[in-house]
Every structure is written in C-alpha cells, then in structure tokens.
Design a protein around this motif. Structure first.
Motif, PDB file in Angstrom:
ATOM      1  N   LEU A   1       6.511  -5.397  -3.279  1.00  0.00           N
ATOM      2  CA  LEU A   1       7.691  -5.687  -2.461  1.00  0.00           C
ATOM      3  C   LEU A   1       7.475  -5.302  -1.001  1.00  0.00           C
ATOM      4  CD1 LEU A   1      10.585  -6.703  -2.251  1.00  0.00           C
ATOM      5  CD2 LEU A   1      11.367  -4.403  -2.891  1.00  0.00           C
ATOM      6  N   PRO A   2       6.870  -4.133  -0.703  1.00  0.00           N
ATOM      7  CA  PRO A   2       6.595  -3.829   0.711  1.00  0.00           C
ATOM      8  C   PRO A   2       5.723  -4.885   1.380  1.00  0.00           C
ATOM      9  CG  PRO A   2       6.368  -1.856  -0.608  1.00  0.00           C
ATOM     10  CD  PRO A   2       6.529  -2.989  -1.572  1.00  0.00           C
ATOM     11  N   GLY A   3       4.703  -5.377   0.667  1.00  0.00           N
ATOM     12  CA  GLY A   3       3.871  -6.426   1.240  1.00  0.00           C
ATOM     13  C   GLY A   3       4.662  -7.679   1.539  1.00  0.00           C
ATOM     14  N   PHE A   4       5.533  -8.058   0.612  1.00  0.00           N
ATOM     15  CA  PHE A   4       6.380  -9.238   0.818  1.00  0.00           C
ATOM     16  C   PHE A   4       7.290  -9.050   2.023  1.00  0.00           C
ATOM     17  CE2 PHE A   4      10.540 -11.217   0.116  1.00  0.00           C
ATOM     18  CZ  PHE A   4      10.184 -12.557  -0.006  1.00  0.00           C
ATOM     19  N   LEU A   5       7.917  -7.882   2.119  1.00  0.00           N
ATOM     20  CA  LEU A   5       8.856  -7.632   3.220  1.00  0.00           C
ATOM     21  C   LEU A   5       8.145  -7.632   4.570  1.00  0.00           C
ATOM     22  CD1 LEU A   5      11.064  -4.832   1.601  1.00  0.00           C
ATOM     23  CD2 LEU A   5      11.632  -7.258   1.903  1.00  0.00           C
ATOM     24  N   ILE A   6       6.970  -7.024   4.627  1.00  0.00           N
ATOM     25  CA  ILE A   6       6.212  -7.008   5.882  1.00  0.00           C
ATOM     26  C   ILE A   6       5.820  -8.429   6.283  1.00  0.00           C
ATOM     27  CG2 ILE A   6       4.055  -6.272   6.972  1.00  0.00           C
ATOM     28  CD1 ILE A   6       4.189  -3.769   5.165  1.00  0.00           C
ATOM     29  N   GLU A   7       5.321  -9.204   5.314  1.00  0.00           N
ATOM     30  CA  GLU A   7       4.927 -10.583   5.589  1.00  0.00           C
ATOM     31  C   GLU A   7       6.094 -11.401   6.132  1.00  0.00           C
ATOM     32  OE1 GLU A   7       2.931 -13.979   2.804  1.00  0.00           O
ATOM     33  OE2 GLU A   7       4.968 -13.311   2.294  1.00  0.00           O
ATOM     34  N   GLN A   8       7.219 -11.353   5.421  1.00  0.00           N
ATOM     35  CA  GLN A   8       8.358 -12.177   5.810  1.00  0.00           C
ATOM     36  C   GLN A   8       8.956 -11.724   7.151  1.00  0.00           C
ATOM     37  OE1 GLN A   8       9.305 -14.980   4.079  1.00  0.00           O
ATOM     38  NE2 GLN A   8       7.441 -14.542   2.938  1.00  0.00           N
ATOM     39  N   ALA A   9       8.984 -10.412   7.375  1.00  0.00           N
ATOM     40  CA  ALA A   9       9.494  -9.919   8.658  1.00  0.00           C
ATOM     41  C   ALA A   9       8.611 -10.377   9.813  1.00  0.00           C
ATOM     42  CB  ALA A   9       9.574  -8.389   8.629  1.00  0.00           C
ATOM     43  N   MET A  10       7.302 -10.384   9.600  1.00  0.00           N
ATOM     44  CA  MET A  10       6.393 -10.823  10.662  1.00  0.00           C
ATOM     45  C   MET A  10       6.512 -12.323  10.909  1.00  0.00           C
ATOM     46  SD  MET A  10       2.971  -8.476  10.068  1.00  0.00           S
ATOM     47  CE  MET A  10       2.150  -9.163  11.517  1.00  0.00           C
ATOM     48  N   PHE A  11       6.694 -13.106   9.841  1.00  0.00           N
ATOM     49  CA  PHE A  11       6.910 -14.539  10.021  1.00  0.00           C
ATOM     50  C   PHE A  11       8.144 -14.791  10.888  1.00  0.00           C
ATOM     51  CE2 PHE A  11       4.720 -15.799   5.788  1.00  0.00           C
ATOM     52  CZ  PHE A  11       3.500 -15.889   6.427  1.00  0.00           C
ATOM     53  N   LEU A  12       9.250 -14.158  10.526  1.00  0.00           N
ATOM     54  CA  LEU A  12      10.496 -14.391  11.257  1.00  0.00           C
ATOM     55  C   LEU A  12      10.401 -13.876  12.689  1.00  0.00           C
ATOM     56  CD1 LEU A  12      13.369 -15.433  11.262  1.00  0.00           C
ATOM     57  CD2 LEU A  12      14.121 -13.221  10.353  1.00  0.00           C
ATOM     58  N   ALA A  13       9.815 -12.696  12.871  1.00  0.00           N
ATOM     59  CA  ALA A  13       9.703 -12.127  14.219  1.00  0.00           C
ATOM     60  C   ALA A  13       8.832 -13.006  15.114  1.00  0.00           C
ATOM     61  CB  ALA A  13       9.135 -10.717  14.150  1.00  0.00           C
ATOM     62  N   ALA A  14       7.681 -13.455  14.590  1.00  0.00           N
ATOM     63  CA  ALA A  14       6.796 -14.298  15.395  1.00  0.00           C
ATOM     64  C   ALA A  14       7.467 -15.608  15.748  1.00  0.00           C
ATOM     65  CB  ALA A  14       5.492 -14.561  14.633  1.00  0.00           C
TER      66      ALA A  14
END
Length: 207
Positions: free
Chosen positions: A92-105
């Motif tokens: 779950l941490p990996g998923f959250l980091i990935e998705q947060a970076m997608f949205l932020a970028a």
C-alpha cells in the motif's frame, strides 16, 4: 467554472484510485494513471489557477512548463520500470507514493501551462512546447508497452474490474490506453494553447 473544475478533478482522482484498487492488472493501473494526469490534473489546475493554492502562482520561477514537463517524463518512465511497478503492486505505501507522484507531476505541469495569466504569452508559448513534448514521450512509452513482444511485469494472470487478463494482453491494453488517452490529451492541450495565442495575436493585428 473554477469550482466545478476543482470538484470534477477531485472526483476523477477518487474514481481513478478506486479502479486501480479493484485488481492487480496493469490495465487498471494505466486507466488510473491516465485519469490522474490527463483528466484530473488539468481540471485541478484550472480550478486552482490564479489562487494562492496554484503552484504556478506561488512558485512561478520554479513551476515553469519545460522543467515540469521533464519532471512528468521522469515520473512516468521511472514508475513503469518493472522493479518500480512491482514495488507499487506489492504494498500500500508503494501504491500511495506512486499515485501521489503521478498526480503531483501532472498538476505541476498543467499548472505551469494553464495557471499563468492568459496575457503571459511567453509562458503560454513555452507551455505549448512542454505539452507537445509530453505528448511525444507518452506516445513513445505507450507504443513500447503495447508493442513489446513479451510481458515486462510478470507472468501471472491479472484481474481488472473482475476480468482476468493474460499478462501480455494486459500490458498491451495498458500501453494502448496510454496512447489513446495520455498522448492525445497533451496534444489537444498544446494545440488549444497554441490556438489561443494565435487568436490573441490576430485580434491585436486587426485593431
């Protein structure tokens, strides 16, 4: 329009995450990725444009179109490397980091291109180049994923919205989604900015 764009962007983001969490398929991941960067992010950028929460307004010297396009490129390509994809799938941490970076970028890029005042033509012009560059690298990545003759993300059957997909079909479908949504959205965004610049110039010349 701003409140509706903001609400729409938040809504699309939550729907995207819900789809991504329904299974472990690469197709679901790609639907979520494209929904975040090509739909939710531009809506959020429009909703925040000119406000204190607009990244381009708060940090105009840093949130510039071309640098943010490069940030988008690095984020997209790194998170589609097999090791990074496995990390995002496994925890779950990996998923959250990935998705947060997608949205932020995505938000930073669209804010850099859309958040500036319309009269800032130099920034808008650079925004055209940044969005077209992003469309090109999305096209390249999507084509690589769709045309690679072997699975890059393991050999297990994947599930998306209750549908089981063979690994190669899953990967090819995900790459096609990137081509159809991501590449087209950034191309349309760049052409729309270009059209606005040309109309503004034509209006000045006709005075």
């Amino acid at each position: 329009m701003a409140p509706f764009a903001l609400i729409g962007g938040v809504g699309v983001a939550f729907v995207a995450w819900a789809i991504a969490l329904t299974g472990n398929a690469f197709t679901g991941h790609m639907v979520a990725h494209m929904a975040l960067v090509a739909v939710a992010a531009p809506l959020l950028a429009l909703g925040l444009a000119g406000t204190r929460l607009d990244p381009a307004t708060r940090w105009p010297g840093h949130v510039a179109p071309l640098p943010m396009s490069l940030v988008e490129l690095v984020v997209a390509w790194v998170w589609h490397a097999p090791a990074a994809r496995a990390f995002a799938e496994a925890s779950l941490p990996g998923f959250l980091i990935e998705q947060a970076m997608f949205l932020a970028a995505g938000l930073l890029l669209w804010s850099a291109c859309l958040g500036a005042p319309p009269q800032d033509r130099a920034r808008r012009g650079t925004g055209v180049a940044a969005l077209l560059l992003t469309s090109m690298h999305m096209t390249l990545l999507g084509a690589l994923l769709a045309l690679t003759p072997r699975p890059l993300y393991g050999m297990a059957i994947r599930s998306c919205l209750g549908i089981d997909l063979p690994p190669l079909v899953d990967q090819q479908l995900g790459g096609t989604i990137m081509l159809m949504i991501g590449a087209v959205a950034y191309l349309v965004g760049g052409l729309t900015l270009l059209g606005g610049l040309l109309r503004a110039r034509a209006g000045e010349e006709s005075r």
